[in-house]
Design an enzyme around this catalytic site. Structure first.
Site, PDB file in Angstrom:
ATOM      1  N   PRO A   2       1.067  -7.059  -0.184  1.00 12.85           N
ATOM      2  CA  PRO A   2       0.748  -6.483  -1.628  1.00 12.85           C
ATOM      3  C   PRO A   2       1.641  -5.689  -2.456  1.00 12.85           C
ATOM      4  CG  PRO A   2      -1.128  -7.011  -1.561  1.00 12.85           C
ATOM      5  CD  PRO A   2      -0.684  -7.288  -0.311  1.00 12.85           C
ATOM      6  N   LYS A  53      -1.384   0.336  -5.683  1.00 10.64           N
ATOM      7  CA  LYS A  53      -1.522  -0.592  -5.173  1.00 10.64           C
ATOM      8  C   LYS A  53      -3.293  -0.678  -5.224  1.00 10.64           C
ATOM      9  CE  LYS A  53       2.596  -0.333  -1.846  1.00 10.64           C
ATOM     10  NZ  LYS A  53       2.615  -0.019  -0.786  1.00 10.64           N
ATOM     11  N   GLN A  70      -5.000  -3.137   0.795  1.00 11.71           N
ATOM     12  CA  GLN A  70      -4.601  -3.451   2.104  1.00 11.71           C
ATOM     13  C   GLN A  70      -3.604  -4.653   2.573  1.00 11.71           C
ATOM     14  OE1 GLN A  70      -8.157  -1.549   3.582  1.00 11.71           O
ATOM     15  NE2 GLN A  70      -7.563   0.837   3.536  1.00 11.71           N
ATOM     16  N   ARG A 125      -2.754  11.483  -5.472  1.00 12.23           N
ATOM     17  CA  ARG A 125      -1.947  11.872  -4.590  1.00 12.23           C
ATOM     18  C   ARG A 125      -1.113  11.314  -5.196  1.00 12.23           C
ATOM     19  NH1 ARG A 125      -4.352  11.756   0.325  1.00 12.23           N
ATOM     20  NH2 ARG A 125      -3.460  10.019   0.731  1.00 12.23           N
ATOM     21  N   ASN A 169       7.724  -2.414   1.224  1.00 12.17           N
ATOM     22  CA  ASN A 169       8.393  -3.133   1.995  1.00 12.17           C
ATOM     23  C   ASN A 169       9.759  -3.563   0.656  1.00 12.17           C
ATOM     24  OD1 ASN A 169       9.193  -1.452   4.513  1.00 12.17           O
ATOM     25  ND2 ASN A 169       9.145  -3.710   4.919  1.00 12.17           N
TER      26      ASN A 169
END
Ligand SMILES: [Zn+2]
Length: 273
Positions: A2, A53, A70, A125, A169
């Site tokens: 996702p 995410k 994940q 990050r 993606n």
């Protein structure tokens, strides 16, 4: 996996049943986290935020439940006492008087204090969040011109969560196609108009996908496909997953490449090198 828009939609669902409510029972089924999970019981949820995410469920005692889905993590929202019929492993249970928010399969879960959250290795990050309403195209344009980003290929840069959090993606392929940019080109190779397109489309397509539940095609292209009987998957995207099929703009075959270890789909005529 996702991407930002899907995580934000999951957060909205969880948020609707948890925010402003007391969590009567809380359990985290991961070794070492059982005690931390119990500290969430009896507390009120103040917000359900997303960063890229990751999802952050915030409690009024200053603790935050951090979860990253994940590949396989999935949130279910149910009316109590119903439970979903699934083979997945239950990891987190948060029950209010009326509803349950249940996280299955994810393993990247932590219960954090505010200062642990600030120093969190993944969160600290991250670049700006594509789903953040305050993010503007001019802020992205400024990032594209930074020395650490301007010499990277756009095909890899867009997947870098330190550049822009929440792009995954399918959005990468779709953004580059709509902005008409070949993935091997770097921000330093683009003219002002292309850079603006890239910044605008990155934000616009992510928000469109959030609103539509994962469709990036505009209604003018999606509607005719829907009326001709195409399935949801067949009418979602311009290029993603459409290898060998005709480009909606020029009719050439959509091509597939591997960039940063993942499939990237493009039209070579619409996105020249
Ligand atoms: Zn084309």
């Amino acid at each position: 996996m996702p991407e930002g828009p899907e995580i934000r939609r999951a957060a909205d669902r969880v948020s609707r049943v948890l925010v402003g409510r007391v969590v009567e029972a809380a359990r985290v089924h991961l070794p070492g986290l059982e005690r931390a999970g119990r500290r969430l019981a009896g507390k009120t949820v103040s917000a359900v935020d997303t960063r890229g995410k990751a999802m952050l469920t915030r409690f009024d005692n200053g603790l935050t439940l951090y979860s990253h889905n994940q590949l396989y993590g999935h949130w279910y929202v149910m009316k109590r006492p119903r439970m979903p019929r699934t083979q997945r492993q239950l990891r987190v249970e948060l029950h209010t008087a009326t509803h349950s928010a249940l996280l299955y399969s994810a393993t990247d879960i932590e219960v954090l204090t505010d200062s642990q959250l600030t120093r969190h290795p993944f969160l600290s990050r991250l670049g700006p969040d594509v789903m953040d309403r305050a993010l503007t195209a001019s802020q992205l344009l400024e990032r594209l011109s930074r020395p650490e980003f301007e010499r990277r290929r756009t095909g890899s840069l867009l997947l870098d969560q330190g550049f822009l959090a929440g792009i995954g993606n399918y959005l990468r392929s779709e953004i580059l196609f709509v902005a008409r940019i070949h993935p091997a080109r770097r921000p330093a190779d683009l003219d002002a108009h292309e850079l603006e397109n890239l910044a605008n489309e990155s934000i616009r397509l992510a928000r469109r996908s959030y609103r539509t539940g994962g469709v990036t095609l505009p209604p003018s292209l999606e509607r005719p496909l829907k009326s001709s009987g195409c399935s949801f998957e067949q009418r979602r995207f311009h290029v993603f997953g459409r290898e060998g099929r005709p480009c909606h703009v020029c009719g050439d075959e959509i091509d597939r490449q591997t960039v940063s270890g993942r499939n990237l789909f493009l039209c070579r005529r619409c996105q020249p090198v």
